[in-house]
Design an enzyme around this catalytic site. Sequence first.
Site, PDB file in Angstrom:
ATOM      1  N   GLY A   8     -84.623  92.485  63.054  1.00 13.89           N
ATOM      2  CA  GLY A   8     -84.362  93.147  64.322  1.00 13.89           C
ATOM      3  C   GLY A   8     -83.908  94.575  64.090  1.00 13.89           C
ATOM      4  CB  ALA A   9     -85.388  97.685  64.053  1.00 10.69           C
ATOM      5  N   GLY A  10     -82.736  96.978  66.549  1.00 10.17           N
ATOM      6  CA  GLY A  10     -82.164  97.530  67.771  1.00 10.17           C
ATOM      7  C   GLY A  10     -80.824  98.186  67.499  1.00 10.17           C
ATOM      8  N   GLY A  12     -78.094  96.880  66.953  1.00 14.99           N
ATOM      9  CA  GLY A  12     -77.369  96.187  65.897  1.00 14.99           C
ATOM     10  C   GLY A  12     -78.066  96.308  64.559  1.00 14.99           C
ATOM     11  CB  ALA A  35     -91.731  92.312  67.088  1.00 14.55           C
ATOM     12  CB  CYS A 159     -76.833  91.607  80.164  1.00 16.84           C
ATOM     13  SG  CYS A 159     -76.843  93.339  79.708  1.00 16.84           S
ATOM     14  CB  CYS A 353     -68.937  98.792  79.459  1.00 12.94           C
ATOM     15  SG  CYS A 353     -70.542  98.997  80.270  1.00 12.94           S
TER      16      CYS A 353
END
Length: 423
Positions: A8-10, A12, A35, A159, A353
């Site tokens: 995963g390359a978001g 995080g 992906a 969310c 946030c």
Amino acid sequence: MKHIVVLGAGTGGMPAAYELRNKLGAEHRITVVNASETFQFVPSNPWVAVGWRKRDETTFEIRPYLARKGIEFVAQSVSQIDAAGNMLTFANGDQLRYDYLVITTGPKLAFDEVAGAGPAGHTHSICTIDHAEKTWDSYQRFLEDPGPVVMGAMPSASCFGPAYEFSFIVNTDLRRRKLRNKVPMTFVTPEPYVGHMGLGGVGDSKSMLESEFRNNDIKWITNAKVTKVEGGVMHVTQLDERGEVFKEHQLPFKFSMMIPAFKGVEAVANVEGLCNPRGFVLIDAHQRSPKYPNIYSAGVCVAIPPIEPTPVPTGAPKTGYMIETMVTAIVENIAAELAGEAPHARATWNAICLADMGDTGAAFVALPQIPPRNVNWFKKGKWVHLAKVAFEKYFMHKMKTGKSEPVYEKYVLKALGIERLEK
């Protein structure tokens, strides 16, 4: 030499890869698997969906930036994880062996849990850049023939911030276009009250957000269970505090954006003993799988129990600062293991946030996320809108340069007038 794979390359996964490289040096192999070839800054998607941002302002090609740090990159979907054999199998049949696996995939968007929901149905989404662009296309057509709008979140959503953000952003955009008087707006949410946020409320979030809704002519329905969506009509069952049916609603709309419930992505959820029933990764206090000790996980894909039972199910959010500290803990613990020591680092499960509201904004700090809290406040002002715009630029810069400083600790907390949060 050990091989650490980040899946995963978001928000995080990219920091995890950079921090691993900075911590471990060049003697260990690091590979990022994603992906898509592209990084996307998901918090900017509400702006994309009303035309305030373009794709090239919130995304970039991953490979060249990782290559500069000596980090390998594989742009493939993972079809299977052999956790016992330390092997990933990709959709094209290729395989990749690892010594450590860091899962930061984010969620699967569970539109299928409500008939007629999602981009393939009758509601829109801002959860991905593709969805946000499709929402923008639909919004432009809506502007030519405006009418009722329904915003909010589906049952079991966790969310809620982007749902509130997008509601106020659309409200602001319509006012600027002199069209707001033609658009009745309703906010639909499974939260037991406005401002619950999946956190049991933060500070005075309930009365503050209710006041903002009233001042901006936005009606709301809480304890709302969306049962199905048809073309132009949303069917909502509203429950009372005992979980019994209070009222049935058929809400007409010409435009709708609803945040879906999340689940774990299939390749992760299918690993026996790795996840809870909804496919979220079970972790111990050190972000490590209790069953597979060489698997760590951070971000939206980890299992966090709800803050409290609610008449309509809601989940607990995983905010940016929490994810940042999860990643740092994982890096410290992998480094400790490679040095022959036991994992010791723990994430700081605090919630911070910055939520844009069009021409103003709201910020909250919940320390810790689960009440009772040591810090518990919610404030609003134009400064939050400006801070989020600045933070977007700063975070994108960090994702391209691979700087290892903690963004929330050094930037967002400073913007909020807080030097640091206790660990």
